[in-house]
Design an enzyme around this catalytic site. Structure first.
Site, PDB file in Angstrom:
ATOM      1  N   LYS A  77       0.833  -1.214   0.000  1.00 28.33           N
ATOM      2  CA  LYS A  77       0.000   0.000   0.000  1.00 28.33           C
ATOM      3  C   LYS A  77       0.870   1.269   0.000  1.00 28.33           C
ATOM      4  O   LYS A  77       2.093   1.183   0.073  1.00 28.33           O
ATOM      5  CB  LYS A  77      -0.955  -0.042   1.200  1.00 28.33           C
TER       6      LYS A  77
HETATM    7  C1  LIG Z   1      -5.468  -4.204   0.647  1.00 29.70           C
HETATM    8  C2  LIG Z   1      -6.944  -4.122   0.595  1.00 29.70           C
HETATM    9  C3  LIG Z   1      -7.745  -4.462   1.696  1.00 29.70           C
HETATM   10  C4  LIG Z   1      -7.291  -5.163   2.933  1.00 29.70           C
HETATM   11  O1  LIG Z   1      -6.142  -4.814   3.518  1.00 29.70           O
HETATM   12  P1  LIG Z   1      -5.283  -5.834   4.370  1.00 29.70           P
HETATM   13  O2  LIG Z   1      -4.448  -4.923   5.193  1.00 29.70           O
HETATM   14  O3  LIG Z   1      -4.487  -6.650   3.406  1.00 29.70           O
HETATM   15  O4  LIG Z   1      -6.196  -6.671   5.196  1.00 29.70           O
HETATM   16  C5  LIG Z   1      -9.111  -4.228   1.611  1.00 29.70           C
HETATM   17  N1  LIG Z   1      -9.667  -3.738   0.494  1.00 29.70           N
HETATM   18  C6  LIG Z   1      -8.938  -3.449  -0.593  1.00 29.70           C
HETATM   19  C7  LIG Z   1      -9.634  -2.893  -1.788  1.00 29.70           C
HETATM   20  C8  LIG Z   1      -7.554  -3.653  -0.596  1.00 29.70           C
HETATM   21  O5  LIG Z   1      -6.855  -3.387  -1.690  1.00 29.70           O
END
Ligand SMILES: *Cc1c(COP(=O)(O)O)cnc(C)c1O
Length: 369
Positions: free
Chosen positions: A181
């Site tokens: 992210k």
């Molecule tokens: C990355 C992501 C999540 C969840 O995040 P995690 O930290 O991996 O649990 C939820 N929704 C979307 C659209 C994502 O890209």
């Protein structure tokens, strides 16, 4: 190899984490937990934030905070990472899938109303790849039908809609600090809200509904959860958060450069930034149209041979076995663009030369046919 999206760690991460280790404040209580929550809320200009273990738990916490559960329906995109859909099931509710827009890949708000029933309790807009959902219209529909709005802003930290940061426009917003992210704590998440009741309830639920009595004993009025983030990771989060404005600026500059290059390639549709929005361009994306001559998967294969990591768009969740029976509307755009979309390398550290390498590899495919 040019990776898809790797972390950028060059700020105060070592310093803050070392402080946790040196002082023994490593677990789920500590000054960095409080500071990360406060700094994050300040950055977004919102009132309350609650750190969680990951983005998925922040979404689940949002649903639990609003009391969504058995017998309820939640409207969500199908062209998304599966996480938000899974959380709807975790709480016993049912997802209902809505189509996306062709130009920005986010939920098509004009197709929501036809899916609303007496069971519908919430809409969960997913701001995919950093693009903003049309929030004004979405909020108007939510208000008319008395629905909650939970923003999945996990891919959109730093993006804005009409001057407001994504994640702060609905009732609750959720973020992720997974390794790929915009910023990362290894794993982590944050739930934000401007509603005091939701803010307090979320913190209470995520900390095992613990009430400390006068004699120091723990009392629990209802079933709680342990969704806390440890202080060590929050320390990393504080350091990463300091870099967000710079990261967003770099990502936007890189996306602009990609766009200028691809504008001249027939059959490649670059991304757009809708008027009134600011896109953090978490993952830069293109559509490989029919007139390009080679398929999306062929493009990904050639890129891989050149050492370029690219990823196809998310497959529609409504086609996955656990969700095949769920209700949905017309899914034509979802089905189409999930076969045509590619995420291209988008790390903060990517160089202009690397972007040129990616571009040239794709351009050569178009010249060969
Ligand atoms: C990355 C992501 C999540 C969840 O995040 P995690 O930290 O991996 O649990 C939820 N929704 C979307 C659209 C994502 O890209």
């Amino acid at each position: 190899m040019i990776p898809l999206c790797i972390p950028e760690i060059r700020g105060n991460e070592w310093k803050y984490i070392k402080e946790c280790l040196d002082t023994n404040w490593v677990s789920s209580v500590g000054s960095y937990v409080d500071k990360f929550e406060k700094d994050f809320a300040d950055y977004l200009n919102c009132k309350f934030s609650v750190v969680t273990m990951n983005g998925t738990s922040s979404l689940e916490l949002a649903l639990r905070t609003l009391g969504i559960g058995e017998g309820d329906e939640v409207i969500v995109s199908s062209m998304t990472f599966i996480s938000p859909v899974n959380t709807i099931r975790y709480v016993g509710a049912e997802p209902v899938f809505v189509d996306v827009c062709r130009d920005s890949f986010v939920m098509d708000v004009t197709k929501i109303e036809e899916l609303i029933t007496s069971k519908t309790k919430a809409i969960m807009p997913v701001h995919i790849y950093g693009h903003a959902v049309e929030m004004d219209l979405l909020k108007e529909i939510a208000k008319r039908y008395n629905l909650y709005v939970i923003e999945d802003a996990t891919e959109a930290l730093g993006s804005e809609y009409k001057g407001e940061k994504l994640g702060t426009i609905g009732d609750i917003g959720c973020f992720s600090f997974n390794g790929n992210k915009l910023i990362t704590t290894g794993a982590g998440g944050m739930m934000v809200t401007n509603n005091e009741d939701y803010g307090h309830r979320a913190k209470y639920l995520s900390t095992q509904t613990k009430t400390v009595l006068e004699n120091g004993a723990f009392y629990h009025e209802e079933i709680g959860f342990n969704y806390r983030m440890p202080n060590v990771l929050a320390a990393m989060g504080v350091a990463q958060l300091e870099m967000v404005p710079e990261f967003v600026e770099i990502k936007r500059r890189n996306a602009k450069f990609y766009n200028e290059l691809f504008e001249k390639v027939k059959g490649i549709k670059p991304v757009i930034e809708r008027e009134g929005t600011i896109n953090c361009y978490w993952l830069y994306s293109i559509l490989v149209e029919d007139e390009f001559g080679a398929s999306r998967d062929q493009v990904i294969k050639v890129l891989k041979e050149r050492g370029v990591q690219a990823r196809p768009f998310f497959m529609p969740v409504h086609d996955m076995p656990p969700y095949k029976e769920c209700r949905h509307g017309d899914m034509s755009i979802t089905n189409e663009i999930s076969l045509k979309g590619i995420n291209l390398p988008s790390s903060v550290s990517i160089t202009e030369n690397e972007i040129l390498t990616v571009f040239q590899a794709i351009k050569e495919i178009s010249l060969k046919r």
